[in-house]
Design an enzyme around this catalytic site. Structure first.
Site, PDB file in Angstrom:
ATOM      1  N   CYS A   1      -8.163   0.150   8.874  1.00 24.64           N
ATOM      2  CA  CYS A   1      -8.467  -1.647   8.362  1.00 24.64           C
ATOM      3  C   CYS A   1      -7.641  -1.918   7.068  1.00 24.64           C
ATOM      4  CB  CYS A   1      -9.799  -1.500   8.351  1.00 24.64           C
ATOM      5  SG  CYS A   1     -10.715  -1.848   9.607  1.00 24.64           S
TER       6      CYS A   1
ATOM      7  N   HIS B   1     -10.229   5.604   7.297  1.00 23.67           N
ATOM      8  CA  HIS B   1     -10.817   4.272   6.754  1.00 23.67           C
ATOM      9  C   HIS B   1      -9.912   4.216   5.581  1.00 23.67           C
ATOM     10  CE1 HIS B   1     -14.092   4.002   9.274  1.00 23.67           C
ATOM     11  NE2 HIS B   1     -14.739   5.176   9.073  1.00 23.67           N
TER      12      HIS B   1
END
Length: 319
Positions: free
Chosen positions: A188, A146
Site C-alpha cells: 500500500c 506491508h
C-alpha cells in the site's frame, strides 16, 4: 493479530503498503563521438542530419546480450512479529510462486526469501550489491509486504527503502553501472480508496465469489533514484493496494500474465502501461473492509531508464 479474530472466507482481497527506489555494464553512460562524413553546406557549417539523430534516439536499447540475465531477489513477507500489529498477508504465496516462475522463464537467477528479519534483509541486499554483475544484463529486486511512508516491513521491523536502493548506485555497485535496476513493490502507498468511475469503452473484470480481497497496511512515498533505475509500484501514491487471498495481488497477477505473454518481445515500460490498464479494470467485490467494496486500483511506475528495455530470449551458449 489475535487468534480469536474472525478470519475472512477463502478468496478475499487485502490492501498492501508502500514503496521507493534508485541506478548501471558495458552499458556505461559515457560520452562518445559518432564519426559522420557530412558534406559542408553552402553556409559553411557542419550539422548532423536531424532525422538521423532522431532515429537513433528512438532506437537506443540496453545491451542485453551478456552471458547471464541477472539476479532477481524476491522478499516475500506473509507473517509479522506480533508487536507490529500487522495482519498476515494471505495470498502472498500465490504472488511468490507466480513471480518465481515468470522471472525464471525470462532467464533470471531467482532467489526467494520468506519472512526475513530486517537485519537479514539488509544483509542479503548488501551481499547482492557486492557481487560481480559484469556478465549480467540487469538486476531485479521485489518486495511483497506491508509498507509505511518511505519504509517497507520485514518480519520484525521496517526498513528504509532508499537505504537499500542506494546500495546499487554507481559508486557502490560499479558492475551494474549503465544497466537496468528494476525494483517492484507490492504494498500500500496510502490510506485512500480509489473510487470507481464509468468509462464508456471499459468494462470491469469479475471476481470469483470465493476470492475475497484484503488491503495491505500503510503509506509509501516515492523516493528519488538515479539513472537506469525503474521503480514499479502496485498502486499510485496515497492509495490502497489490493490482494486476493486465493490468487494473490491484482498487480502481481497482471504483471506476471503480461510478462508471460509479451515479456520476450515487448518493451518493458510499454508492458507496465498494459499492466496499469489491466489492474484499472478490476473492482473490489468481497472484502472484510466494507469501505473497500466497489473500489478501484491503478499501479504506477517511475522510470529513470535511459534506453529501451527488452528481455529478448538468450541464444543458448556452450560453456
Amino acid at each position: 493479530m489475535s487468534g480469536s479474530e474472525r478470519q475472512p472466507p477463502a478468496g478475499q482481497v487485502q490492501l498492501d503498503s508502500r514503496p521507493i527506489f534508485p541506478t548501471t555494464d558495458g552499458n556505461e553512460n559515457i560520452m562518445e563521438v559518432d564519426a559522420l562524413s557530412i558534406r559542408e553546406s553552402s553556409g559553411g557549417s557542419d550539422r548532423c542530419p536531424k532525422g538521423l539523430r532522431q532515429s537513433r534516439d528512438l532506437e537506443e536499447k540496453y545491451k542485453m546480450d551478456h552471458q547471464r540475465r541477472g539476479v532477481a531477489l524476491i522478499f516475500n513477507h506473509e507473517h509479522f512479529y506480533w508487536q507490529l500489529r500487522l495482519p498476515d498477508r494471505r495470498g502472498t504465496e500465490a504472488d511468490r510462486r507466480n513471480l518465481n516462475r515468470t522471472l525464471t522463464d525470462l532467464g533470471f537467477e531467482v532467489r526467494v526469501y520468506d519472512d526475513l528479519k530486517a537485519k537479514d534483509v539488509q544483509k542479503t541486499i548488501d551481499e547482492a550489491s557486492k557481487e560481480d554483475h559484469s556478465n549480467a544484463d540487469c538486476f531485479v529486486c521485489v518486495f511483497l509486504s506491508h509498507g509505511e511512508d518511505d519504509h517497507i516491513y520485514a518480519y520484525d521491523d521496517k526498513i528504509k527503502i532508499q537505504t537499500m536502493t542506494d546500495m546499487f548506485r554507481g559508486d557502490k555497485c560499479q558492475s551494474l553501472v549503465g544497466k537496468p535496476k528494476i525494483f517492484i513493490i507490492q504494498a500500500c502507498r496510502g490510506d485512500q480508496h480509489d473510487d470507481a468511475v464509468i468509462a464508456h469503452d471499459a468494462t470491469d473484470s469479475s471476481e470469483s465469489p470465493d476470492n475475497w480481497t484484503e488491503v495491505d497496511a500503510a503509506t509509501v512515498y516515492t523516493l528519488p533514484a538515479g539513472a537506469d533505475f525503474i521503480m514499479c509500484y502496485s498502486v499510485a501514491q496515497g492509495y490502497y493496494s489490493h490482494r486476493c487471498i486465493v490468487n494473490g495481488s491484482w498487480y502481481i497477477q497482471d504483471l506476471c500474465e503480461t510478462l508471460r505473454d509479451h515479456g520476450s518481445s515487448g518493451e518493458f515500460t510499454e508492458l507496465l502501461t498494459v499492466v496499469n490498464r489491466k489492474v484499472s479494470y478490476r473492482t473490489v467485490g468481497r472484502c472484510k473492509d466494507i469501505n473497500a467494496i466497489g473500489k478501484k486500483q491503478i499501479p504506477s511506475f517511475a522510470s529513470m531508464l535511459t534506453k529501451k528495455l527488452y528481455f529478448h530470449p538468450k541464444s543458448k551458449q556452450i560453456i
